[in-house]
Structure formats: C-alpha cells, structure tokens
Design a protein around this motif. Structure first.
Motif, PDB file in Angstrom:
ATOM      1  N   GLU A  39     -24.595 -13.449   9.299  1.00 24.94           N
ATOM      2  CA  GLU A  39     -24.070 -12.759  10.275  1.00 24.94           C
ATOM      3  C   GLU A  39     -22.442 -12.685  10.113  1.00 24.94           C
ATOM      4  N   ILE A  40     -21.641 -11.986  10.223  1.00 27.76           N
ATOM      5  CA  ILE A  40     -20.128 -11.776  10.057  1.00 27.76           C
ATOM      6  C   ILE A  40     -19.448 -10.886  11.217  1.00 27.76           C
ATOM      7  N   ILE A  41     -18.483 -11.554  11.749  1.00 28.90           N
ATOM      8  CA  ILE A  41     -17.598 -11.102  12.983  1.00 28.90           C
ATOM      9  C   ILE A  41     -16.467 -10.568  12.465  1.00 28.90           C
ATOM     10  N   ILE A  42     -16.057  -9.268  12.654  1.00 26.64           N
ATOM     11  CA  ILE A  42     -14.827  -8.598  12.023  1.00 26.64           C
ATOM     12  C   ILE A  42     -13.836  -8.595  13.297  1.00 26.64           C
ATOM     13  N   LEU A  43     -12.646  -9.038  13.099  1.00 28.57           N
ATOM     14  CA  LEU A  43     -11.683  -8.958  14.001  1.00 28.57           C
ATOM     15  C   LEU A  43     -10.381  -7.959  13.546  1.00 28.57           C
ATOM     16  N   CYS A  44     -10.035  -7.505  14.657  1.00 30.01           N
ATOM     17  CA  CYS A  44      -8.954  -6.280  14.525  1.00 30.01           C
ATOM     18  C   CYS A  44      -7.794  -6.586  15.468  1.00 30.01           C
ATOM     19  N   HIS A  45      -6.625  -6.358  14.550  1.00 33.61           N
ATOM     20  CA  HIS A  45      -5.360  -6.678  15.142  1.00 33.61           C
ATOM     21  C   HIS A  45      -4.631  -5.592  16.287  1.00 33.61           C
ATOM     22  N   GLY A  46      -3.659  -5.798  17.003  1.00 29.60           N
ATOM     23  CA  GLY A  46      -3.073  -4.867  17.784  1.00 29.60           C
ATOM     24  C   GLY A  46      -2.054  -4.020  17.107  1.00 29.60           C
ATOM     25  N   SER A  47      -1.508  -3.089  17.804  1.00 31.78           N
ATOM     26  CA  SER A  47      -0.397  -2.293  17.245  1.00 31.78           C
ATOM     27  C   SER A  47       0.817  -2.739  16.460  1.00 31.78           C
ATOM     28  N   LEU A 115     -14.320  -7.048  17.342  1.00 31.91           N
ATOM     29  CA  LEU A 115     -13.196  -7.640  18.290  1.00 31.91           C
ATOM     30  C   LEU A 115     -12.067  -7.152  18.106  1.00 31.91           C
ATOM     31  N   GLY A 116     -11.368  -6.348  19.076  1.00 31.84           N
ATOM     32  CA  GLY A 116     -10.009  -6.033  19.057  1.00 31.84           C
ATOM     33  C   GLY A 116      -9.042  -6.534  19.875  1.00 31.84           C
ATOM     34  N   HIS A 117      -8.172  -6.804  19.558  1.00 34.56           N
ATOM     35  CA  HIS A 117      -7.005  -7.166  20.736  1.00 34.56           C
ATOM     36  C   HIS A 117      -5.900  -5.977  21.049  1.00 34.56           C
ATOM     37  N   SER A 118      -5.632  -5.759  22.108  1.00 35.73           N
ATOM     38  CA  SER A 118      -4.402  -4.822  22.244  1.00 35.73           C
ATOM     39  C   SER A 118      -4.943  -3.366  21.965  1.00 35.73           C
ATOM     40  N   GLY A 120      -5.954  -2.545  19.107  1.00 37.65           N
ATOM     41  CA  GLY A 120      -7.303  -2.730  18.358  1.00 37.65           C
ATOM     42  C   GLY A 120      -8.393  -2.879  19.358  1.00 37.65           C
ATOM     43  N   GLY A 121      -8.339  -3.247  20.448  1.00 39.19           N
ATOM     44  CA  GLY A 121      -9.309  -3.278  21.753  1.00 39.19           C
ATOM     45  C   GLY A 121      -9.731  -2.003  22.035  1.00 39.19           C
ATOM     46  N   ASP A 122      -8.757  -0.832  21.722  1.00 39.92           N
ATOM     47  CA  ASP A 122      -9.344   0.608  21.849  1.00 39.92           C
ATOM     48  C   ASP A 122      -9.873   0.899  20.613  1.00 39.92           C
ATOM     49  N   SER A 123      -9.515   0.443  19.443  1.00 43.54           N
ATOM     50  CA  SER A 123      -9.947   1.106  18.173  1.00 43.54           C
ATOM     51  C   SER A 123     -11.460   0.905  18.165  1.00 43.54           C
ATOM     52  N   VAL A 124     -11.890  -0.560  18.457  1.00 45.25           N
ATOM     53  CA  VAL A 124     -13.431  -1.052  18.477  1.00 45.25           C
ATOM     54  C   VAL A 124     -14.276  -0.150  19.311  1.00 45.25           C
ATOM     55  N   LEU A 125     -13.813   0.418  20.748  1.00 46.57           N
ATOM     56  CA  LEU A 125     -14.431   1.066  21.616  1.00 46.57           C
ATOM     57  C   LEU A 125     -14.319   2.447  20.737  1.00 46.57           C
ATOM     58  N   VAL A 126     -13.393   3.242  20.513  1.00 43.64           N
ATOM     59  CA  VAL A 126     -13.616   4.423  19.561  1.00 43.64           C
ATOM     60  C   VAL A 126     -14.649   4.160  18.517  1.00 43.64           C
ATOM     61  N   TYR A 127     -14.769   3.177  17.777  1.00 43.18           N
ATOM     62  CA  TYR A 127     -15.540   2.990  16.868  1.00 43.18           C
ATOM     63  C   TYR A 127     -16.973   3.020  17.306  1.00 43.18           C
ATOM     64  N   ALA A 128     -17.282   2.331  18.363  1.00 44.27           N
ATOM     65  CA  ALA A 128     -18.643   2.065  18.912  1.00 44.27           C
ATOM     66  C   ALA A 128     -19.152   3.493  19.451  1.00 44.27           C
ATOM     67  N   SER A 129     -18.368   4.388  20.085  1.00 45.85           N
ATOM     68  CA  SER A 129     -18.327   5.602  20.431  1.00 45.85           C
ATOM     69  C   SER A 129     -18.815   6.764  19.364  1.00 45.85           C
ATOM     70  N   ARG A 130     -18.559   6.311  17.942  1.00 49.58           N
ATOM     71  CA  ARG A 130     -18.675   7.114  17.040  1.00 49.58           C
ATOM     72  C   ARG A 130     -19.891   6.778  16.066  1.00 49.58           C
TER      73      ARG A 130
END
Length: 271
Positions: A39-47, A115-118, A120-130
């Motif tokens: 398993e691998i977890i991908i972390l995404c930064h904010g603006s 996981l995304g912060h700030s 990036g938290g929106d970008s991971v949700l956009v990802y999950a929807s697409r």
C-alpha cells in the motif's frame, strides 16, 4: 513515465526522488518514502505551497513508522514541478494526481488513500468525483464554498483590478510571488463543490478534518461537506488553526486511525 534519482535511507523508510510526467507533458517532482509495503498513501499540499509542508512531514513520519509507504509531490506550477501556477486549477490538479496514481498502480502498488490539505483537500475530492479508483480520501481544512476567502488573498476590488490588468500577484509561502490570471480566477469561482461532492461514489470513504479555530477557512465549511458527501466521517479538532500549529499530534492520530482502519478491512458505510 517517470525517472528516479538515488535513494537515501532513513530510520523508517528509504527516500527516493521520483519524477512523473502528467498528461500535459510536465514533470511532477515527488519524494517516495518507501517501506516496502504494497500500500502507498499519496499526500497533496495546499495553495501556493509544496510537498515539504508540515502536515505532509508529520503524517509521513507517522505512516512510515506504521510500515506504510508515502508519496508526496508538488502539483504542476508549484515547488519543483514544471508548469505555471494557477489560482484555481482543481481539475488539472486532479489530473496531476491521476498521473501519480496511474504510475504507482502500474508498479502493482495499492493506493491505500489520498489526502489533501487546504486547497489540496478540494483537489482530492475533485479527484474522487472524476476518477473512481481510490477508495479512501481525507480532506484536511478544505473549502466548500470556493468563492470565500478570495478577497483575503487578492485584496479588495480584486474583480475590477483583474479585469483591468488581466492578472493579479500575491505573496505566498516564503515570500514567493504568485500570479493569478483572470482565466484561473474564473475557473476557481465556477467550481461547484456541492455538485462535486454528490458525484463521489458511495463506496469511497471520506474523512473531513477541520480545526475549530481555523481563521483561513472557517470550520463551518467542514459541516457543509458532511451534509452532501455520501460515505463521510467528520472530525473537528478543538482549538486547531489552519496549519495545526499546536495540534499536529491530534491531526496525525485522527488521520492515522482512519487510514489504518480503512486498510484493515473492506469499506463500510459510516453511521
């Protein structure tokens, strides 16, 4: 497509620099903290941030201590990655993330969560929807109504000024100047997080974490996510600010409990 530089050993993992090309041909620069887990977890930064942000650093330390590999990378136009910074760019950031997911999936790795912060938290949700290929998503201090906060960043009368000049500049982390084009501003303002959240599959487990003392993105935004995301868990950390300055340990504990639980068994609906 990717290339890697030499590895460096640390206590909990081997650190490897990885470069992955996105669908636009731009190089995305990331760091793999390899523990040899499947398993691998991908972390995404904010603006206007980068992969080395404190939230990523502390979560990486905790995950690798549990024997879980982590990948942190810079979105295009940020940090070391190629491309032009954009103020909105949620869809392109989702595309960047998809290139990363495809790369590791091609290596027969299991994407244990994103996981995304700030922002990036929106970008991971956009990802999950697409892209319906990741079953565990964590959004930390995301913004539900993306039009909020724009005046705080760009100043008063930002719409009139950007229409007159075609762009605005603002100062980000470490004094870096970022340019906001009218096109990227309009893309951000047109982003409908309500519709995006409703498009997330019901078998995707989503955790929203937010600090009660967040002055950048008010905690009320977290409750908006809770109303519309189908398979959702909400956790408010009392007294925490946007960067979790004095609450990193609480953030790590909440996220770790969720991720380890998701990795430990089949997805189930929260009650």
């Amino acid at each position: 497509m990717a290339d890697s530089s030499s590895s460096v050993k640390e206590q909990n993992s081997v650190i490897e620099r990885v470069i992955i090309k996105n669908k636009y041909g731009e190089k995305l620069v990331g760091v793999l903290y390899e523990t040899s887990s499947k398993e691998i977890i991908i972390l995404c930064h904010g603006s206007a941030a980068k992969k080395e942000c404190p939230v990523n650093f502390n979560l990486t330390d905790a995950l690798t201590k549990k024997g879980i590999s982590v990948f942190c990378f810079d979105f295009s136009g940020n940090g070391e990655s190629e491309g032009t910074f954009e103020y909105g760019n949620y869809n392109k950031e989702a595309d960047d993330l998809h290139s990363v997911v495809k790369y590791f999936s091609g290596l027969q790795r299991v994407i244990g969560g994103i996981l995304g912060h700030s922002k990036g938290g929106d970008s991971v949700l956009v990802y999950a929807s697409r892209y319906h290929d990741v079953a565990t998503v964590v959004t930390v201090c995301g913004r539900f109504k993306v039009e909020r906060g724009t005046e705080d960043v760009l100043g008063k009368d930002y719409m009139e000024r950007i229409k007159a000049n075609g762009f605005l500049d603002f100062e980000g982390d470490e004094g870096v100047i970022y340019r906001v084009t009218e096109e990227s501003l309009m893309e951000r303002l047109a982003t409908d997080m309500h519709a995006i959240c409703l498009s997330i599959p019901t078998d995707c487990r989503v955790l929203t974490v937010h600090g009660s003392a967040d002055k950048c993105i008010p905690v009320e935004e977290a409750f908006e996510f809770a109303k519309v995301i189908p398979n959702h868990k909400l956790h408010i950390i009392e007294g925490a600010d946007h960067g979790y300055s004095n609450h990193q340990s609480e953030l790590v504990e909440v996220v770790m409990d969720f991720i380890v639980d998701c990795l430990g068994g089949p997805a189930s609906t929260f009650i």
